[in-house]
Design a protein around this motif. Structure first.
Motif, PDB file in Angstrom:
ATOM      1  N   LEU A   1       0.849  -1.196   0.000  1.00 42.65           N
ATOM      2  CA  LEU A   1       0.000   0.000   0.000  1.00 42.65           C
ATOM      3  C   LEU A   1       0.886   1.248   0.000  1.00 42.65           C
ATOM      4  O   LEU A   1       0.569   2.258  -0.644  1.00 42.65           O
ATOM      5  CB  LEU A   1      -0.926   0.012   1.225  1.00 42.65           C
ATOM      6  N   GLU A   2       2.013   1.163   0.687  1.00 42.48           N
ATOM      7  CA  GLU A   2       2.923   2.325   0.743  1.00 42.48           C
ATOM      8  C   GLU A   2       3.587   2.610  -0.604  1.00 42.48           C
ATOM      9  O   GLU A   2       3.882   3.756  -0.919  1.00 42.48           O
ATOM     10  CB  GLU A   2       3.990   2.092   1.815  1.00 42.48           C
ATOM     11  N   VAL A   3       3.841   1.556  -1.383  1.00 41.28           N
ATOM     12  CA  VAL A   3       4.398   1.775  -2.724  1.00 41.28           C
ATOM     13  C   VAL A   3       3.396   2.600  -3.545  1.00 41.28           C
ATOM     14  O   VAL A   3       3.755   3.576  -4.213  1.00 41.28           O
ATOM     15  CB  VAL A   3       4.698   0.422  -3.420  1.00 41.28           C
ATOM     16  N   ILE A   4       2.118   2.222  -3.440  1.00 44.07           N
ATOM     17  CA  ILE A   4       1.073   2.946  -4.195  1.00 44.07           C
ATOM     18  C   ILE A   4       0.968   4.385  -3.662  1.00 44.07           C
ATOM     19  O   ILE A   4       0.853   5.351  -4.433  1.00 44.07           O
ATOM     20  CB  ILE A   4      -0.283   2.205  -4.085  1.00 44.07           C
ATOM     21  N   GLU A   5       1.041   4.517  -2.351  1.00 51.23           N
ATOM     22  CA  GLU A   5       0.987   5.851  -1.734  1.00 51.23           C
ATOM     23  C   GLU A   5       2.151   6.719  -2.235  1.00 51.23           C
ATOM     24  O   GLU A   5       1.961   7.881  -2.607  1.00 51.23           O
ATOM     25  CB  GLU A   5       1.067   5.667  -0.207  1.00 51.23           C
TER      26      GLU A   5
ATOM     27  N   PRO B   1       3.414 -12.882  -0.419  1.00 45.19           N
ATOM     28  CA  PRO B   1       2.595 -12.766  -1.640  1.00 45.19           C
ATOM     29  C   PRO B   1       1.741 -11.492  -1.672  1.00 45.19           C
ATOM     30  O   PRO B   1       1.397 -11.009  -2.751  1.00 45.19           O
ATOM     31  CB  PRO B   1       1.714 -14.026  -1.607  1.00 45.19           C
ATOM     32  N   CYS B   2       1.397 -10.945  -0.496  1.00 45.18           N
ATOM     33  CA  CYS B   2       0.578  -9.715  -0.491  1.00 45.18           C
ATOM     34  C   CYS B   2       1.346  -8.560  -1.135  1.00 45.18           C
ATOM     35  O   CYS B   2       0.748  -7.691  -1.781  1.00 45.18           O
ATOM     36  CB  CYS B   2       0.180  -9.332   0.934  1.00 45.18           C
ATOM     37  N   LEU B   3       2.659  -8.549  -0.958  1.00 41.09           N
ATOM     38  CA  LEU B   3       3.468  -7.479  -1.565  1.00 41.09           C
ATOM     39  C   LEU B   3       3.426  -7.623  -3.090  1.00 41.09           C
ATOM     40  O   LEU B   3       3.266  -6.634  -3.817  1.00 41.09           O
ATOM     41  CB  LEU B   3       4.906  -7.551  -1.036  1.00 41.09           C
ATOM     42  N   ALA B   4       3.524  -8.871  -3.563  1.00 41.01           N
ATOM     43  CA  ALA B   4       3.461  -9.106  -5.013  1.00 41.01           C
ATOM     44  C   ALA B   4       2.095  -8.691  -5.556  1.00 41.01           C
ATOM     45  O   ALA B   4       1.999  -8.076  -6.629  1.00 41.01           O
ATOM     46  CB  ALA B   4       3.726 -10.583  -5.300  1.00 41.01           C
ATOM     47  N   LEU B   5       1.022  -8.998  -4.804  1.00 38.51           N
ATOM     48  CA  LEU B   5      -0.327  -8.619  -5.265  1.00 38.51           C
ATOM     49  C   LEU B   5      -0.470  -7.108  -5.337  1.00 38.51           C
ATOM     50  O   LEU B   5      -1.104  -6.568  -6.252  1.00 38.51           O
ATOM     51  CB  LEU B   5      -1.383  -9.194  -4.304  1.00 38.51           C
ATOM     52  N   ALA B   6       0.128  -6.411  -4.381  1.00 37.58           N
ATOM     53  CA  ALA B   6       0.029  -4.941  -4.375  1.00 37.58           C
ATOM     54  C   ALA B   6       0.802  -4.344  -5.551  1.00 37.58           C
ATOM     55  O   ALA B   6       0.319  -3.415  -6.216  1.00 37.58           O
ATOM     56  CB  ALA B   6       0.554  -4.389  -3.048  1.00 37.58           C
ATOM     57  N   PHE B   7       2.007  -4.883  -5.823  1.00 36.48           N
ATOM     58  CA  PHE B   7       2.770  -4.400  -6.989  1.00 36.48           C
ATOM     59  C   PHE B   7       1.935  -4.587  -8.258  1.00 36.48           C
ATOM     60  O   PHE B   7       1.868  -3.708  -9.110  1.00 36.48           O
ATOM     61  CB  PHE B   7       4.084  -5.180  -7.138  1.00 36.48           C
ATOM     62  N   SER B   8       1.301  -5.751  -8.362  1.00 35.64           N
ATOM     63  CA  SER B   8       0.540  -6.061  -9.564  1.00 35.64           C
ATOM     64  C   SER B   8      -0.679  -5.130  -9.682  1.00 35.64           C
ATOM     65  O   SER B   8      -0.969  -4.612 -10.765  1.00 35.64           O
ATOM     66  CB  SER B   8       0.151  -7.535  -9.494  1.00 35.64           C
ATOM     67  N   ALA B   9      -1.380  -4.885  -8.561  1.00 39.07           N
ATOM     68  CA  ALA B   9      -2.544  -3.981  -8.603  1.00 39.07           C
ATOM     69  C   ALA B   9      -2.095  -2.557  -8.939  1.00 39.07           C
ATOM     70  O   ALA B   9      -2.776  -1.830  -9.673  1.00 39.07           O
ATOM     71  CB  ALA B   9      -3.272  -3.998  -7.259  1.00 39.07           C
ATOM     72  N   ALA B  10      -0.939  -2.169  -8.423  1.00 33.58           N
ATOM     73  CA  ALA B  10      -0.420  -0.820  -8.717  1.00 33.58           C
ATOM     74  C   ALA B  10      -0.159  -0.678 -10.213  1.00 33.58           C
ATOM     75  O   ALA B  10      -0.468   0.339 -10.824  1.00 33.58           O
ATOM     76  CB  ALA B  10       0.862  -0.574  -7.926  1.00 33.58           C
ATOM     77  N   LYS B  11       0.392  -1.726 -10.795  1.00 36.10           N
ATOM     78  CA  LYS B  11       0.711  -1.710 -12.224  1.00 36.10           C
ATOM     79  C   LYS B  11      -0.567  -1.667 -13.060  1.00 36.10           C
ATOM     80  O   LYS B  11      -0.654  -0.929 -14.046  1.00 36.10           O
ATOM     81  CB  LYS B  11       1.487  -2.994 -12.565  1.00 36.10           C
ATOM     82  N   THR B  12      -1.572  -2.439 -12.640  1.00 36.38           N
ATOM     83  CA  THR B  12      -2.859  -2.433 -13.359  1.00 36.38           C
ATOM     84  C   THR B  12      -3.495  -1.054 -13.265  1.00 36.38           C
ATOM     85  O   THR B  12      -4.047  -0.536 -14.229  1.00 36.38           O
ATOM     86  CB  THR B  12      -3.818  -3.490 -12.752  1.00 36.38           C
ATOM     87  N   GLY B  13      -3.443  -0.453 -12.096  1.00 37.85           N
ATOM     88  CA  GLY B  13      -3.979   0.894 -11.894  1.00 37.85           C
ATOM     89  C   GLY B  13      -5.501   0.907 -11.874  1.00 37.85           C
ATOM     90  O   GLY B  13      -6.135  -0.127 -11.637  1.00 37.85           O
ATOM     91  N   GLY B  14      -6.096   2.077 -12.135  1.00 43.97           N
ATOM     92  CA  GLY B  14      -7.558   2.224 -12.096  1.00 43.97           C
ATOM     93  C   GLY B  14      -8.089   1.844 -10.724  1.00 43.97           C
ATOM     94  O   GLY B  14      -7.552   2.277  -9.698  1.00 43.97           O
ATOM     95  N   THR B  15      -9.133   1.000 -10.711  1.00 40.62           N
ATOM     96  CA  THR B  15      -9.731   0.621  -9.429  1.00 40.62           C
ATOM     97  C   THR B  15      -9.082  -0.618  -8.812  1.00 40.62           C
ATOM     98  O   THR B  15      -9.508  -1.059  -7.745  1.00 40.62           O
ATOM     99  CB  THR B  15     -11.248   0.359  -9.591  1.00 40.62           C
ATOM    100  N   ALA B  16      -8.038  -1.179  -9.454  1.00 39.56           N
ATOM    101  CA  ALA B  16      -7.412  -2.393  -8.893  1.00 39.56           C
ATOM    102  C   ALA B  16      -6.903  -2.159  -7.458  1.00 39.56           C
ATOM    103  O   ALA B  16      -7.128  -3.013  -6.578  1.00 39.56           O
ATOM    104  CB  ALA B  16      -6.291  -2.888  -9.805  1.00 39.56           C
ATOM    105  N   PRO B  17      -6.218  -1.028  -7.155  1.00 41.84           N
ATOM    106  CA  PRO B  17      -5.792  -0.833  -5.766  1.00 41.84           C
ATOM    107  C   PRO B  17      -6.960  -0.730  -4.778  1.00 41.84           C
ATOM    108  O   PRO B  17      -6.840  -1.157  -3.628  1.00 41.84           O
ATOM    109  CB  PRO B  17      -5.004   0.488  -5.823  1.00 41.84           C
ATOM    110  N   THR B  18      -8.115  -0.198  -5.235  1.00 44.22           N
ATOM    111  CA  THR B  18      -9.303  -0.146  -4.361  1.00 44.22           C
ATOM    112  C   THR B  18      -9.778  -1.563  -4.055  1.00 44.22           C
ATOM    113  O   THR B  18     -10.128  -1.882  -2.905  1.00 44.22           O
ATOM    114  CB  THR B  18     -10.439   0.653  -5.057  1.00 44.22           C
TER     115      THR B  18
END
Ligand code: NAP
Length: 396
Positions: A228-232, A314-331
């Motif tokens: 979450l902090e990477v996205i922040e 694995p949660c860190l990997a999921l967050a990196f992937s959601a960050a890359k997808t963007g849009g509502t993926a991080p939500t």
């Protein structure tokens, strides 16, 4: 420095209590004008007795009735309100100039956004506001004309290591090459993966270095917090995701670093005590006594840094992937994680199933552009529903 009038969203939590602790030592600099809580009415009542804010807010009508009765008995004239809209009122009607946004989770988004739009100095602890609505939030800060100061220790450290001009021109990198976010690795950094299926909430919340709320403590154990902090950081500092790195640093002395084009790396160091970033945000650009013990580097035989193992986290990997997808993926990531962590803390979900719930929810809902607050809140609600029904299908 002129007196700052402070509203604290989430005053009964870990960040809220630490904020009041800093303010308590500087009555000539800060006046508390609004406090908001969720369920801890007695703790909020004590805070009102001590700080006498104009407005106090709790989550529901029962809590408000109880708080009103206590304050009435003690002849305290604080106006008592309740519910999500009242959190916004606390920001917009209390005549505050500074807002500490420290409600945990998605519940903090709307009042934090209101503070941004209203041009306040926003001290942002609630990382979920940027994770869910980074673009809208940064636009609201810009149109409101206020100041955004990160309170998360890593982002506060990076802010301290960036040149002052960076706040005025966030997209002019001024020679900044990379941001290095440090992470302690949490309580299970070295636990054999085979033992993780039986860890308890108490073990997960026993962070080796920081004392924090329960939800963020679990997120630190899974390293979802770092994700979450990477996205922040992406939204706060405007660098591409490839330039934001994570390093495991078990000693929690270096709170994060900035690597510059000329070979320099600037680090901010200190005790693992949130009163340092809180005091920095409250008094910026001045520095005040935060009540934190001085750092003694000779106590440490070594400071170490390693890359995180995404297989273990694995949660860190999921967050990196959601960050890359963007849009509502991080939500979607954030909402599913909140549901899974709550189930781990209170309903017996196995620790190792937290990433499973998050991943399945992400696979179930397609990401779309995060174009409005209404849409983001809709996706948040949908992701919570999906995560909940996935858990019941998994017999949880
Ligand atoms: N703690 C840290 O060291 C730390 C460090 C960096 C960033 N952060 C971030 O700061 C935020 C706060 O963390 P924390 O550790 O202080 O959390 P916490 O101790 O759990 O406190 C959360 C606060 O939010 C309130 N709250 C929760 N749900 C609410 C709702 N639905 N409506 C209104 N108020 C609600 C709580 O009220 P009640 O307790 O009265 O119910 C409490 O005041 C999080 O976003 C976290 O990621 C925390």
């Amino acid at each position: 420095m002129p007196l700052r009038r402070v509203a604290i969203l989430g005053s009964t939590g870990s960040i809220g209590v630490n904020t009041l602790d800093v303010i308590r030592s500087h009555p000539e600099r800060f006046k508390v004008v609004a406090l908001t809580a969720g369920k801890q009415v007695d703790r909020l009542a004590e805070q009102c007795l001590e700080f006498n804010p104009a407005i106090a807010v709790v989550a529901d009508a029962d809590g408000a009735a109880r708080l009103s009765a206590i304050l009435h008995d003690k002849k305290i004239a604080t106006e008592v309100l309740y519910g999500p809209e009242a959190m916004v009122t606390a920001v917009t009607q209390s005549n505050c100039d500074t807002v500490m946004a420290a409600i945990v989770g998605a519940a903090g988004l709307v009042p934090a956004l209101a503070a941004a739009k209203a041009g306040k100095r926003v001290l942002l602890a609630n990382k979920e506001a940027l994770v869910m609505s980074g673009d809208l939030f940064m636009q609201a800060m810009q149109s409101g004309g206020g100041e955004l100061l990160p309170i998360d220790s890593e982002h506060n450290a990076i802010f301290q290591c960036l040149p002052q001009q960076f706040t005025k021109a966030p997209h002019d990198y001024l020679g900044v090459e990379e941001l290095w976010l440090t992470a302690s690795g949490g309580p299970f950094r070295d636990t054999p993966i085979s033992e993780l299926s039986v860890v308890t909430p108490e073990q997960a919340c026993a962070h080796p270095n920081w004392v924090m709320g329960r939800k963020i403590s679990v997120d630190s154990a899974t390293m979802m917090n770092k994700g979450l902090e990477v996205i922040e950081a992406f939204w706060l500092f405007g660098l591409s995701l490839e330039k934001i790195k994570v390093l495991i640093h078990p000693q929690s002395v270096v709170h994060s670093m900035v690597r510059y084009r000329d070979g320099s790396v600037l680090a901010q160091m200190g005790q693992p005590d949130m009163r340092t970033p809180i005091a920095y945000g409250l008094a910026w650009p001045e520095r005040i006594d935060a009540g934190v013990a001085p750092l003694n580097l000779t106590q440490f035989s070594a400071l170490s840094f390693t890359e995180p193992d995404l297989g273990r986290f694995p949660c860190l990997a999921l967050a990196f992937s959601a960050a890359k997808t963007g849009g509502t993926a991080p939500t979607i990531l954030n909402a599913a994680n909140e549901i899974a962590v709550a189930a781990f803390l209170d309903a017996g979900l196995s620790y190792l199933r937290i990433p499973e719930v998050v991943e399945k929810t992400l696979n179930h809902i397609q990401s779309v552009p995060a174009s409005s607050l209404e849409l983001i809140l809709e996706v948040d609600a949908q992701a919570r529903q999906v995560a909940t029904s996935l858990m019941s299908e998994m017999n949880i």
